[in-house]
Design a protein around this motif. Structure first.
Motif, PDB file in Angstrom:
ATOM      1  N   ALA A  22       0.866  -1.033  -0.079  1.00 39.07           N
ATOM      2  CA  ALA A  22      -0.136   0.117   0.080  1.00 39.07           C
ATOM      3  C   ALA A  22       0.831   1.211   0.128  1.00 39.07           C
ATOM      4  O   ALA A  22       0.479   2.359  -0.636  1.00 39.07           O
ATOM      5  CB  ALA A  22      -0.936   0.060   1.353  1.00 39.07           C
ATOM      6  N   PHE A  23       2.154   1.224   0.397  1.00 36.92           N
ATOM      7  CA  PHE A  23       2.702   2.353   0.617  1.00 36.92           C
ATOM      8  C   PHE A  23       4.055   2.332  -0.310  1.00 36.92           C
ATOM      9  O   PHE A  23       4.686   3.367  -0.309  1.00 36.92           O
ATOM     10  CB  PHE A  23       3.424   2.650   2.133  1.00 36.92           C
ATOM     11  CG  PHE A  23       2.297   3.145   3.011  1.00 36.92           C
ATOM     12  CD1 PHE A  23       1.645   4.282   2.915  1.00 36.92           C
ATOM     13  CD2 PHE A  23       1.505   2.273   3.839  1.00 36.92           C
ATOM     14  CE1 PHE A  23       0.775   4.921   3.743  1.00 36.92           C
ATOM     15  CE2 PHE A  23       0.650   2.661   4.730  1.00 36.92           C
ATOM     16  CZ  PHE A  23       0.039   4.122   4.637  1.00 36.92           C
ATOM     17  N   ALA A  24       4.382   1.266  -1.032  1.00 34.47           N
ATOM     18  CA  ALA A  24       5.688   0.899  -1.704  1.00 34.47           C
ATOM     19  C   ALA A  24       5.915   2.249  -2.682  1.00 34.47           C
ATOM     20  O   ALA A  24       7.121   2.596  -2.763  1.00 34.47           O
ATOM     21  CB  ALA A  24       5.604  -0.450  -2.460  1.00 34.47           C
ATOM     22  N   PRO A  25       5.037   2.596  -3.471  1.00 37.83           N
ATOM     23  CA  PRO A  25       5.295   3.589  -4.356  1.00 37.83           C
ATOM     24  C   PRO A  25       5.590   5.095  -3.635  1.00 37.83           C
ATOM     25  O   PRO A  25       6.696   5.734  -4.211  1.00 37.83           O
ATOM     26  CB  PRO A  25       4.027   3.849  -5.112  1.00 37.83           C
ATOM     27  CG  PRO A  25       3.410   2.614  -5.078  1.00 37.83           C
ATOM     28  CD  PRO A  25       3.564   1.896  -3.732  1.00 37.83           C
ATOM     29  N   ASP A  26       5.097   5.319  -2.717  1.00 34.80           N
ATOM     30  CA  ASP A  26       5.517   6.337  -1.606  1.00 34.80           C
ATOM     31  C   ASP A  26       6.798   6.168  -1.144  1.00 34.80           C
ATOM     32  O   ASP A  26       7.611   7.314  -0.914  1.00 34.80           O
ATOM     33  CB  ASP A  26       4.469   6.825  -0.775  1.00 34.80           C
ATOM     34  CG  ASP A  26       3.272   7.517  -1.384  1.00 34.80           C
ATOM     35  OD1 ASP A  26       3.353   8.011  -2.583  1.00 34.80           O
ATOM     36  OD2 ASP A  26       2.038   7.368  -0.901  1.00 34.80           O
ATOM     37  N   LEU A  27       7.178   5.178  -0.747  1.00 37.75           N
ATOM     38  CA  LEU A  27       8.634   4.761  -0.006  1.00 37.75           C
ATOM     39  C   LEU A  27       9.547   5.062  -0.951  1.00 37.75           C
ATOM     40  O   LEU A  27      10.797   5.177  -0.302  1.00 37.75           O
ATOM     41  CB  LEU A  27       8.309   3.490   0.709  1.00 37.75           C
ATOM     42  CG  LEU A  27       7.451   3.283   1.781  1.00 37.75           C
ATOM     43  CD1 LEU A  27       7.276   1.803   2.352  1.00 37.75           C
ATOM     44  CD2 LEU A  27       7.926   3.979   2.919  1.00 37.75           C
TER      45      LEU A  27
END
Length: 157
Positions: A27-32
């Motif tokens: 859920a957060f990979a692109p932003d990470l």
């Protein structure tokens, strides 16, 4: 949409019972990937992590991990599914999703980390954005809560 991404992971947990780590990471990979690069002025706030190429690369890594018995297929699907939900939730532009086929990624401003932080603050604190994002995040959290509530209620009885 920080809370919205967390809420979609909670919904994913309710629907699939996949491990929390896979759901939250997906859920957060692109932003990470993109936010630290954006803060350093190397890319925009949405860049490589929000592209189909990176999603495809993550899928290939998952296939390798499955092949060598380091990852269960259901966990890989949950991780990649949350990544896709993230891109849909961010309303990623076709130019971003289909990079490099539709042109280059947006160029960074080159103004440095403080300008990037000011830009994030302005983006998230604008009155029109704050109101819309509040209701979007509130809706995601409400949906996750409604999906989670009956299951938690049954376990206590």
């Amino acid at each position: 949409m920080i809370l919205g991404h967390a809420a979609t992971a909670a919904l994913g947990r309710r629907l699939t019972h996949a491990p929390w780590a896979a759901l939250l990471l997906g859920a957060f990979a692109p932003d990470l990937m993109d936010k630290p690069l954006g803060l350093l002025g190397l890319t925009g706030s949405r860049a490589v992590g929000h592209t189909g190429v990176m999603l495809l690369a993550a899928g290939l890594v998952c296939l390798l991990l499955i092949r060598f018995h380091r990852l269960r297929p259901a966990t890989a699907l949950a991780f990649l599914g949350m990544w896709i939900v993230h891109l849909a939730g961010d309303l990623a532009a076709p130019r971003m999703l289909f990079w490099p086929l539709l042109g280059p990624l947006p160029q960074p401003s080159g103004e440095g980390i403080w300008a990037a932080l000011r830009g994030y603050a302005f983006f998230y604190l604008r009155p029109d954005f704050t109101r819309a994002m509040f209701w979007l995040d509130a809706g995601c959290l409400l949906a996750a809560g409604l999906a989670w509530w009956p299951a938690s209620r049954r376990k206590r009885v």
